[in-house]
Design a protein around this motif. Structure first.
Motif, PDB file in Angstrom:
ATOM      1  N   LYS A 110      15.362  -1.376   9.577  1.00 56.85           N
ATOM      2  CA  LYS A 110      15.919  -2.597   8.991  1.00 56.85           C
ATOM      3  C   LYS A 110      14.812  -3.632   8.862  1.00 56.85           C
ATOM      4  CE  LYS A 110      19.047  -2.135  12.236  1.00 56.85           C
ATOM      5  NZ  LYS A 110      20.123  -2.310  13.174  1.00 56.85           N
ATOM      6  N   LEU A 111      14.568  -4.063   7.635  1.00 52.22           N
ATOM      7  CA  LEU A 111      13.515  -5.042   7.368  1.00 52.22           C
ATOM      8  C   LEU A 111      14.152  -6.372   7.014  1.00 52.22           C
ATOM      9  CD1 LEU A 111      10.386  -5.446   6.902  1.00 52.22           C
ATOM     10  CD2 LEU A 111      10.955  -5.202   4.478  1.00 52.22           C
ATOM     11  N   TYR A 112      13.624  -7.444   7.595  1.00 52.29           N
ATOM     12  CA  TYR A 112      14.138  -8.786   7.374  1.00 52.29           C
ATOM     13  C   TYR A 112      13.026  -9.682   6.836  1.00 52.29           C
ATOM     14  CZ  TYR A 112      17.695  -7.022  10.578  1.00 52.29           C
ATOM     15  OH  TYR A 112      18.670  -6.267  11.174  1.00 52.29           O
ATOM     16  N   ALA A 113      13.294 -10.376   5.743  1.00 51.00           N
ATOM     17  CA  ALA A 113      12.396 -11.411   5.223  1.00 51.00           C
ATOM     18  C   ALA A 113      12.857 -12.721   5.848  1.00 51.00           C
ATOM     19  CB  ALA A 113      12.471 -11.476   3.698  1.00 51.00           C
ATOM     20  N   LEU A 114      11.933 -13.420   6.511  1.00 48.30           N
ATOM     21  CA  LEU A 114      12.284 -14.619   7.266  1.00 48.30           C
ATOM     22  C   LEU A 114      11.573 -15.847   6.710  1.00 48.30           C
ATOM     23  CD1 LEU A 114      11.825 -13.050  10.813  1.00 48.30           C
ATOM     24  CD2 LEU A 114      13.945 -13.212   9.492  1.00 48.30           C
ATOM     25  N   ASP A 115      12.212 -16.989   6.867  1.00 47.90           N
ATOM     26  CA  ASP A 115      11.625 -18.236   6.365  1.00 47.90           C
ATOM     27  C   ASP A 115      10.759 -18.944   7.396  1.00 47.90           C
ATOM     28  OD1 ASP A 115      13.425 -19.358   8.151  1.00 47.90           O
ATOM     29  OD2 ASP A 115      14.601 -20.402   6.625  1.00 47.90           O
ATOM     30  N   ASP A 116      10.587 -18.340   8.588  1.00 46.78           N
ATOM     31  CA  ASP A 116       9.803 -18.988   9.636  1.00 46.78           C
ATOM     32  C   ASP A 116       9.337 -17.939  10.645  1.00 46.78           C
ATOM     33  OD1 ASP A 116       8.588 -21.050  11.016  1.00 46.78           O
ATOM     34  OD2 ASP A 116      10.456 -21.972  11.712  1.00 46.78           O
ATOM     35  N   GLU A 117       8.352 -18.320  11.426  1.00 48.44           N
ATOM     36  CA  GLU A 117       7.858 -17.487  12.520  1.00 48.44           C
ATOM     37  C   GLU A 117       8.880 -17.520  13.654  1.00 48.44           C
ATOM     38  OE1 GLU A 117       3.703 -17.105  15.058  1.00 48.44           O
ATOM     39  OE2 GLU A 117       4.136 -18.955  13.994  1.00 48.44           O
ATOM     40  N   LEU A 118       9.026 -16.383  14.361  1.00 49.78           N
ATOM     41  CA  LEU A 118       9.931 -16.347  15.509  1.00 49.78           C
ATOM     42  C   LEU A 118       9.158 -16.729  16.759  1.00 49.78           C
ATOM     43  CD1 LEU A 118      11.966 -13.081  14.812  1.00 49.78           C
ATOM     44  CD2 LEU A 118      12.437 -15.425  14.063  1.00 49.78           C
ATOM     45  N   GLY A 119       9.705 -17.634  17.535  1.00 50.69           N
ATOM     46  CA  GLY A 119       9.037 -18.140  18.730  1.00 50.69           C
ATOM     47  C   GLY A 119       9.238 -17.261  19.947  1.00 50.69           C
ATOM     48  N   LEU A 120       8.978 -15.992  19.810  1.00 50.43           N
ATOM     49  CA  LEU A 120       9.085 -15.038  20.914  1.00 50.43           C
ATOM     50  C   LEU A 120       7.683 -14.554  21.242  1.00 50.43           C
ATOM     51  CD1 LEU A 120      12.007 -12.943  19.399  1.00 50.43           C
ATOM     52  CD2 LEU A 120      12.198 -14.667  21.198  1.00 50.43           C
ATOM     53  N   SER A 121       7.360 -14.449  22.533  1.00 55.14           N
ATOM     54  CA  SER A 121       5.968 -14.136  22.816  1.00 55.14           C
ATOM     55  C   SER A 121       5.695 -13.070  23.862  1.00 55.14           C
ATOM     56  CB  SER A 121       5.240 -15.410  23.229  1.00 55.14           C
ATOM     57  OG  SER A 121       5.837 -15.949  24.381  1.00 55.14           O
ATOM     58  N   ASN A 122       6.672 -12.634  24.630  1.00 49.90           N
ATOM     59  CA  ASN A 122       6.324 -11.681  25.686  1.00 49.90           C
ATOM     60  C   ASN A 122       6.785 -10.261  25.371  1.00 49.90           C
ATOM     61  OD1 ASN A 122       9.022 -12.060  26.091  1.00 49.90           O
ATOM     62  ND2 ASN A 122       8.811 -13.146  28.015  1.00 49.90           N
ATOM     63  N   ASP A 123       6.235  -9.301  26.091  1.00 48.92           N
ATOM     64  CA  ASP A 123       6.477  -7.889  25.814  1.00 48.92           C
ATOM     65  C   ASP A 123       7.880  -7.399  26.149  1.00 48.92           C
ATOM     66  OD1 ASP A 123       3.928  -7.592  24.877  1.00 48.92           O
ATOM     67  OD2 ASP A 123       3.131  -6.782  26.747  1.00 48.92           O
ATOM     68  N   ASP A 124       8.616  -8.133  26.970  1.00 47.66           N
ATOM     69  CA  ASP A 124       9.943  -7.642  27.324  1.00 47.66           C
ATOM     70  C   ASP A 124      11.019  -8.139  26.362  1.00 47.66           C
ATOM     71  OD1 ASP A 124       9.938 -10.266  28.192  1.00 47.66           O
ATOM     72  OD2 ASP A 124      10.700  -9.815  30.199  1.00 47.66           O
ATOM     73  N   VAL A 125      10.599  -8.581  25.185  1.00 53.27           N
ATOM     74  CA  VAL A 125      11.543  -9.005  24.147  1.00 53.27           C
ATOM     75  C   VAL A 125      12.326  -7.772  23.670  1.00 53.27           C
ATOM     76  CG1 VAL A 125      11.700  -9.884  21.783  1.00 53.27           C
ATOM     77  CG2 VAL A 125      10.176 -10.977  23.416  1.00 53.27           C
ATOM     78  N   THR A 126      13.623  -7.944  23.494  1.00 52.07           N
ATOM     79  CA  THR A 126      14.500  -6.848  23.075  1.00 52.07           C
ATOM     80  C   THR A 126      14.998  -7.059  21.644  1.00 52.07           C
ATOM     81  OG1 THR A 126      16.500  -7.966  23.825  1.00 52.07           O
ATOM     82  CG2 THR A 126      15.324  -6.604  25.462  1.00 52.07           C
ATOM     83  N   LYS A 127      15.662  -6.050  21.142  1.00 50.04           N
ATOM     84  CA  LYS A 127      16.293  -6.145  19.828  1.00 50.04           C
ATOM     85  C   LYS A 127      17.245  -7.340  19.794  1.00 50.04           C
ATOM     86  CE  LYS A 127      19.787  -3.680  17.118  1.00 50.04           C
ATOM     87  NZ  LYS A 127      20.561  -2.430  16.985  1.00 50.04           N
ATOM     88  N   ALA A 128      18.043  -7.506  20.828  1.00 51.30           N
ATOM     89  CA  ALA A 128      19.005  -8.620  20.878  1.00 51.30           C
ATOM     90  C   ALA A 128      18.292  -9.971  20.823  1.00 51.30           C
ATOM     91  CB  ALA A 128      19.869  -8.524  22.133  1.00 51.30           C
ATOM     92  N   ASP A 129      17.146 -10.087  21.502  1.00 53.45           N
ATOM     93  CA  ASP A 129      16.371 -11.335  21.473  1.00 53.45           C
ATOM     94  C   ASP A 129      15.901 -11.642  20.050  1.00 53.45           C
ATOM     95  OD1 ASP A 129      16.534 -11.610  24.292  1.00 53.45           O
ATOM     96  OD2 ASP A 129      14.685 -10.454  24.572  1.00 53.45           O
ATOM     97  N   VAL A 130      15.399 -10.624  19.362  1.00 53.06           N
ATOM     98  CA  VAL A 130      14.906 -10.809  17.994  1.00 53.06           C
ATOM     99  C   VAL A 130      16.055 -11.163  17.062  1.00 53.06           C
ATOM    100  CG1 VAL A 130      13.804  -9.666  16.018  1.00 53.06           C
ATOM    101  CG2 VAL A 130      12.852  -9.405  18.310  1.00 53.06           C
ATOM    102  N   GLU A 131      17.179 -10.458  17.201  1.00 53.38           N
ATOM    103  CA  GLU A 131      18.333 -10.759  16.345  1.00 53.38           C
ATOM    104  C   GLU A 131      18.808 -12.192  16.549  1.00 53.38           C
ATOM    105  OE1 GLU A 131      20.300  -6.343  15.705  1.00 53.38           O
ATOM    106  OE2 GLU A 131      20.878  -7.479  17.493  1.00 53.38           O
ATOM    107  N   LYS A 132      18.830 -12.645  17.784  1.00 54.28           N
ATOM    108  CA  LYS A 132      19.254 -14.029  18.057  1.00 54.28           C
ATOM    109  C   LYS A 132      18.256 -15.017  17.459  1.00 54.28           C
ATOM    110  CE  LYS A 132      20.771 -17.093  21.772  1.00 54.28           C
ATOM    111  NZ  LYS A 132      21.722 -17.751  20.925  1.00 54.28           N
ATOM    112  N   ALA A 133      16.961 -14.755  17.619  1.00 55.94           N
ATOM    113  CA  ALA A 133      15.930 -15.650  17.087  1.00 55.94           C
ATOM    114  C   ALA A 133      15.949 -15.702  15.561  1.00 55.94           C
ATOM    115  CB  ALA A 133      14.553 -15.217  17.591  1.00 55.94           C
ATOM    116  N   MET A 134      16.380 -14.628  14.917  1.00 56.00           N
ATOM    117  CA  MET A 134      16.416 -14.592  13.444  1.00 56.00           C
ATOM    118  C   MET A 134      17.586 -15.358  12.854  1.00 56.00           C
ATOM    119  SD  MET A 134      15.221 -10.771  12.231  1.00 56.00           S
ATOM    120  CE  MET A 134      16.636  -9.920  12.916  1.00 56.00           C
ATOM    121  N   GLU A 135      18.594 -15.660  13.662  1.00 60.21           N
ATOM    122  CA  GLU A 135      19.782 -16.344  13.146  1.00 60.21           C
ATOM    123  C   GLU A 135      19.377 -17.608  12.395  1.00 60.21           C
ATOM    124  OE1 GLU A 135      22.512 -17.019  16.359  1.00 60.21           O
ATOM    125  OE2 GLU A 135      22.856 -14.868  16.644  1.00 60.21           O
ATOM    126  N   GLY A 136      19.851 -17.730  11.168  1.00 63.03           N
ATOM    127  CA  GLY A 136      19.563 -18.886  10.338  1.00 63.03           C
ATOM    128  C   GLY A 136      18.226 -18.827   9.621  1.00 63.03           C
TER     129      GLY A 136
END
Length: 150
Positions: A110-136
């Motif tokens: 699944k590829l997402y085109a985003l209008d901004d950088e996601l402010g996530l930075s550590n290695d234990d980031v999960t799919k759920a973390d990315v999905e939440k950060a992509m909201e909006g």
């Protein structure tokens, strides 16, 4: 859905993913190409998972989580060198190729085109973390699927 496209020279959409990309058979990630990115795309994110694992292990198995991918060069090749990668359900950071435990499974990129950088930075980031950060922030999304058998 708009015009955003995700393709691979390694396999056709809906086709079989070659063995070398399997978790136990080389674990190389396939070369992916993006085309027709929507205007305003600042970054891309990619999630690869196995919804067929729900029947075998009781959950959608996460194989790859990548975010803050710079928009593609004029070649169309997705470049992960500057991107961030998160945890898979193998308990590892980075790509974890197909590894169906029982029968042929379908894998969804699944590829997402985003209008901004996601402010996530550590290695234990999960799919759920990315999905939440992509909201909006999702401008457009698309998928590429492939199958793999043990």
């Amino acid at each position: 859905m708009g015009n955003l496209k995700l393709t691979s020279t390694s396999f056709e959409d809906g086709g079989e993913i070659p063995r070398i990309f399997g978790y136990k058979n080389g674990n190389k990630h396939p070369t992916l190409f993006v085309s027709d990115m929507p205007e305003g795309t600042e970054y891309l994110a990619l999630i690869m998972d196995d919804p067929d694992a729900m029947g075998a292990v009781g959950k959608v198995w996460v194989h790859w989580v990548v975010w803050n991918i710079w928009p593609v060069s004029n070649t169309g090749v997705v470049d992960y060198n500057q991107a961030s990668e998160g945890m898979t359900d193998f308990g590892e950071v980075g790509y974890g190729g197909p590894a169906p435990p029982d029968k042929r499974h379908t894998y969804v990129f699944k590829l997402y085109a985003l209008d901004d950088e996601l402010g996530l930075s550590n290695d234990d980031v999960t799919k759920a973390d990315v999905e939440k950060a992509m909201e909006g922030h999702i401008i457009e999304q698309t998928t590429l699927t492939g199958t793999y058998a043990p």
